[in-house]
Design a protein around this motif. Structure first.
Motif, PDB file in Angstrom:
ATOM      1  N   ALA A 246      -3.596   6.444   7.394  1.00  0.00           N
ATOM      2  CA  ALA A 246      -3.486   5.210   8.175  1.00  0.00           C
ATOM      3  C   ALA A 246      -4.851   4.709   8.622  1.00  0.00           C
ATOM      4  O   ALA A 246      -5.144   3.506   8.515  1.00  0.00           O
ATOM      5  CB  ALA A 246      -2.584   5.449   9.385  1.00  0.00           C
ATOM      6  N   ARG A 247      -5.699   5.596   9.123  1.00  0.00           N
ATOM      7  CA  ARG A 247      -7.032   5.164   9.559  1.00  0.00           C
ATOM      8  C   ARG A 247      -7.822   4.592   8.383  1.00  0.00           C
ATOM      9  O   ARG A 247      -8.525   3.583   8.526  1.00  0.00           O
ATOM     10  CB  ARG A 247      -7.793   6.345  10.166  1.00  0.00           C
ATOM     11  CG  ARG A 247      -7.359   6.725  11.573  1.00  0.00           C
ATOM     12  CD  ARG A 247      -8.384   7.660  12.214  1.00  0.00           C
ATOM     13  NE  ARG A 247      -8.015   8.034  13.563  1.00  0.00           N
ATOM     14  CZ  ARG A 247      -7.390   9.153  13.896  1.00  0.00           C
ATOM     15  NH1 ARG A 247      -7.036  10.005  12.933  1.00  0.00           N
ATOM     16  NH2 ARG A 247      -7.100   9.432  15.147  1.00  0.00           N
ATOM     17  N   THR A 248      -7.722   5.239   7.239  1.00  0.00           N
ATOM     18  CA  THR A 248      -8.422   4.746   6.057  1.00  0.00           C
ATOM     19  C   THR A 248      -7.931   3.358   5.680  1.00  0.00           C
ATOM     20  O   THR A 248      -8.730   2.454   5.392  1.00  0.00           O
ATOM     21  CB  THR A 248      -8.224   5.720   4.881  1.00  0.00           C
ATOM     22  OG1 THR A 248      -8.718   7.012   5.249  1.00  0.00           O
ATOM     23  CG2 THR A 248      -8.953   5.240   3.639  1.00  0.00           C
ATOM     24  N   GLU A 249      -6.624   3.169   5.701  1.00  0.00           N
ATOM     25  CA  GLU A 249      -6.061   1.860   5.362  1.00  0.00           C
ATOM     26  C   GLU A 249      -6.514   0.790   6.349  1.00  0.00           C
ATOM     27  O   GLU A 249      -6.848  -0.336   5.958  1.00  0.00           O
ATOM     28  CB  GLU A 249      -4.536   1.948   5.348  1.00  0.00           C
ATOM     29  CG  GLU A 249      -3.864   0.636   4.960  1.00  0.00           C
ATOM     30  CD  GLU A 249      -2.351   0.730   4.926  1.00  0.00           C
ATOM     31  OE1 GLU A 249      -1.713  -0.326   4.718  1.00  0.00           O
ATOM     32  OE2 GLU A 249      -1.805   1.834   5.133  1.00  0.00           O
ATOM     33  N   LEU A 250      -6.539   1.119   7.636  1.00  0.00           N
ATOM     34  CA  LEU A 250      -6.953   0.158   8.648  1.00  0.00           C
ATOM     35  C   LEU A 250      -8.406  -0.266   8.455  1.00  0.00           C
ATOM     36  O   LEU A 250      -8.735  -1.464   8.495  1.00  0.00           O
ATOM     37  CB  LEU A 250      -6.750   0.752  10.042  1.00  0.00           C
ATOM     38  CG  LEU A 250      -5.300   0.961  10.482  1.00  0.00           C
ATOM     39  CD1 LEU A 250      -5.243   1.784  11.761  1.00  0.00           C
ATOM     40  CD2 LEU A 250      -4.593  -0.369  10.688  1.00  0.00           C
ATOM     41  N   ILE A 251      -9.286   0.705   8.247  1.00  0.00           N
ATOM     42  CA  ILE A 251     -10.709   0.388   8.096  1.00  0.00           C
ATOM     43  C   ILE A 251     -10.955  -0.424   6.830  1.00  0.00           C
ATOM     44  O   ILE A 251     -11.669  -1.433   6.840  1.00  0.00           O
ATOM     45  CB  ILE A 251     -11.552   1.679   8.108  1.00  0.00           C
ATOM     46  CG1 ILE A 251     -11.444   2.384   9.466  1.00  0.00           C
ATOM     47  CG2 ILE A 251     -13.019   1.367   7.795  1.00  0.00           C
ATOM     48  CD1 ILE A 251     -12.019   3.788   9.474  1.00  0.00           C
TER      49      ILE A 251
ATOM     50  N   VAL B  46       0.835  -1.209   0.000  1.00  0.00           N
ATOM     51  CA  VAL B  46       0.000   0.000   0.000  1.00  0.00           C
ATOM     52  C   VAL B  46       0.866   1.254   0.000  1.00  0.00           C
ATOM     53  O   VAL B  46       0.677   2.158  -0.832  1.00  0.00           O
ATOM     54  CB  VAL B  46      -0.956  -0.006   1.203  1.00  0.00           C
ATOM     55  CG1 VAL B  46      -1.635   1.363   1.359  1.00  0.00           C
ATOM     56  CG2 VAL B  46      -2.012  -1.098   1.036  1.00  0.00           C
ATOM     57  N   VAL B  47       1.830   1.334   0.924  1.00  0.00           N
ATOM     58  CA  VAL B  47       2.668   2.533   0.991  1.00  0.00           C
ATOM     59  C   VAL B  47       3.510   2.656  -0.274  1.00  0.00           C
ATOM     60  O   VAL B  47       3.642   3.745  -0.854  1.00  0.00           O
ATOM     61  CB  VAL B  47       3.561   2.508   2.243  1.00  0.00           C
ATOM     62  CG1 VAL B  47       4.573   3.653   2.204  1.00  0.00           C
ATOM     63  CG2 VAL B  47       2.710   2.623   3.498  1.00  0.00           C
TER      64      VAL B  47
END
Length: 435
Positions: A392-397, A144-145
């Motif tokens: 980061a929050r978007t990726e986690l969800i 992703v990164v």
């Protein structure tokens, strides 16, 4: 008023999992001795801030009186002057130039990359297969990164080098930060691996930057935004851009991978959490891939992420006073080392009843509004708040939603924890069961 002294000296050397876990337990209890507690880290004397109010002062209201602390000095030779380590006007200039890469419309575009990468990973699992979840989440975070940073053809080659080198840089870098300087000069295998990984990473990232300079096209990736950004008519040099790219790689991979692994583990061992998560995902997504537009329709999934970030944050961060600073009853001289522990703050029973319990239901609007400033700091605060916090929050969800719509994960043994910069899961073996 004199600053209370911690009841025990904290030895600097020794980094076994058991010793590091004991240190975390020790620092979590320091609030019992005061809002600011003197702590001896081997030869280094530091001041440990235990209250949310004073944490907010260090990070936000008096943030201009602090710079990065002793631990970060050890990262300077290889992370350079990226956002993580820079100070003063340079830090503010770089932050202003980097900010557009993380605006909402960019995050919305990155979300499709996140969903595609998570879907690809989940599609490779086989029914009944035992997965090493922390390894899977590391691979996903790198993808992703890497792909949001570099979208060009030569950038894809860079992603492969990131896969090869970045965890050597992160892990050996943390060892260097926590050990005396002379150790990094010894001809040890870890030192040789670290130096080689840094050299490879710098070479390939600078190649990507030079390639981008040739066509100067916005590819919709983070690198394009970094290199297009201007401040007073000037753009970043290649070395400045490299420092920021390496900072994003090292700061944006391991922490996200850790949070993803723990989120999946906690869902798997809490049947009610799993049931409610699946119910929400079935109602909102069915079997389709999540999008950025779905985030506001997934409140329980979001609460699972909030609770994961509460229970498994980084262990501590350091600051150094630039001038004499008054923190509550304590007067700290110029040059004083200050420690803030998100782990300790997030496990304080005064603000989080039964903090060892994984409880997404605690994240009601009333609870969130009742938390004092500084009690929940998974991404820091003030001008040094992590620039990629929304990313980061978007990726986690999105990752949690993507995997949980397709699979149940059943642990084959209890998770083991290794404390490095955060509670790191090791040997997290889980059986993949189709839903």
């Amino acid at each position: 008023m004199p600053v209370p002294v911690a009841p025990h000296r904290w030895p600097l050397l020794g980094h076994t999992p058991a010793m590091l876990a004991r240190r975390a337990k020790f620092t979590d209890a320091l609030h019992e001795h005061g809002d600011v507690v003197r702590l001896d880290l081997g030869p280094l004397r530091a001041h440990f801030v235990t209250s949310p109010a004073l944490t907010h002062e260090v990070l936000v209201s008096q943030g201009s009186k602090f710079r990065k602390g002793a631990m970060f000095d050890k990262f300077q030779p290889y992370l350079g002057s990226g956002l993580l380590l820079s100070n003063g006007e340079h830090h503010l200039r770089q932050r202003r130039m980097m900010q557009p890469a993380f605006h909402r419309e960019r995050i919305e575009a990155y979300a499709s990359t996140m969903a595609r990468a998570a879907t690809s990973l989940a599609a490779r699992w086989e029914p009944g297969e035992i997965r090493v979840i922390e390894n899977d989440m590391q691979e996903l975070a790198v993808t992703v990164v890497g792909e949001t940073l570099f979208s060009s053809a030569i950038g894809r080659h860079a992603v492969e080098e990131v896969r090869r080198s970045v965890f050597t840089i992160i892990q050996q870098g943390m060892i260097r930060a926590l050990t005396p300087t002379f150790v990094e000069k010894l001809p040890l295998p870890g030192n040789r691996e670290f130096d080689a990984a840094i050299a490879r990473m710098k070479s390939v990232v600078l190649q990507v930057i030079e390639s981008w300079r040739t066509d100067a096209t916005d590819h919709g990736d983070v690198l394009s935004m970094i290199l297009l950004a201007e401040e007073d008519g000037a753009r970043m040099t290649n070395d400045q851009a490299y420092d920021e790219v390496l900072t994003l790689l090292t700061a944006g991979i391991e922490t996200t991978a850790i949070a993803l692994a723990w989120a999946l583990y906690e869902v798997s061992i809490n049947p009610d959490v799993e049931r409610r998560l699946h119910t929400e995902l079935d109602e909102v997504l069915g079997t389709r891939q999540p999008t950025y537009a779905d985030l506001t329709s997934l409140p329980y999934t979001t609460s699972v992420v909030h609770e994961t970030l509460r229970k498994y944050p980084i262990w501590f961060v350091m600051r150094r006073t630039l001038t004499e600073v008054q923190l509550g009853d304590a007067t700290l001289p110029e040059g004083a080392e200050v420690i803030i522990s998100p782990h300790a703050l997030h496990h304080d029973e005064r603000y989080y009843p039964n903090p060892g319990l994984f409880d997404p239901d605690r994240w009601t609007p009333a609870f969130t509004s009742s938390l004092p400033r500084g009690a929940y700091v998974p991404f820091g605060g003030g001008t040094r708040q992590c620039l990629g916090n929304t990313f980061a929050r978007t990726e986690l969800i999105i990752t949690l939603a993507t995997i949980a719509t397709r699979w149940r994960l059943i642990p084959t043994r209890q998770a083991k924890v290794k404390f490095t910069s955060a509670p790191y899961p090791t040997g997290l073996l889980m059986k993949a069961v189709p839903r």
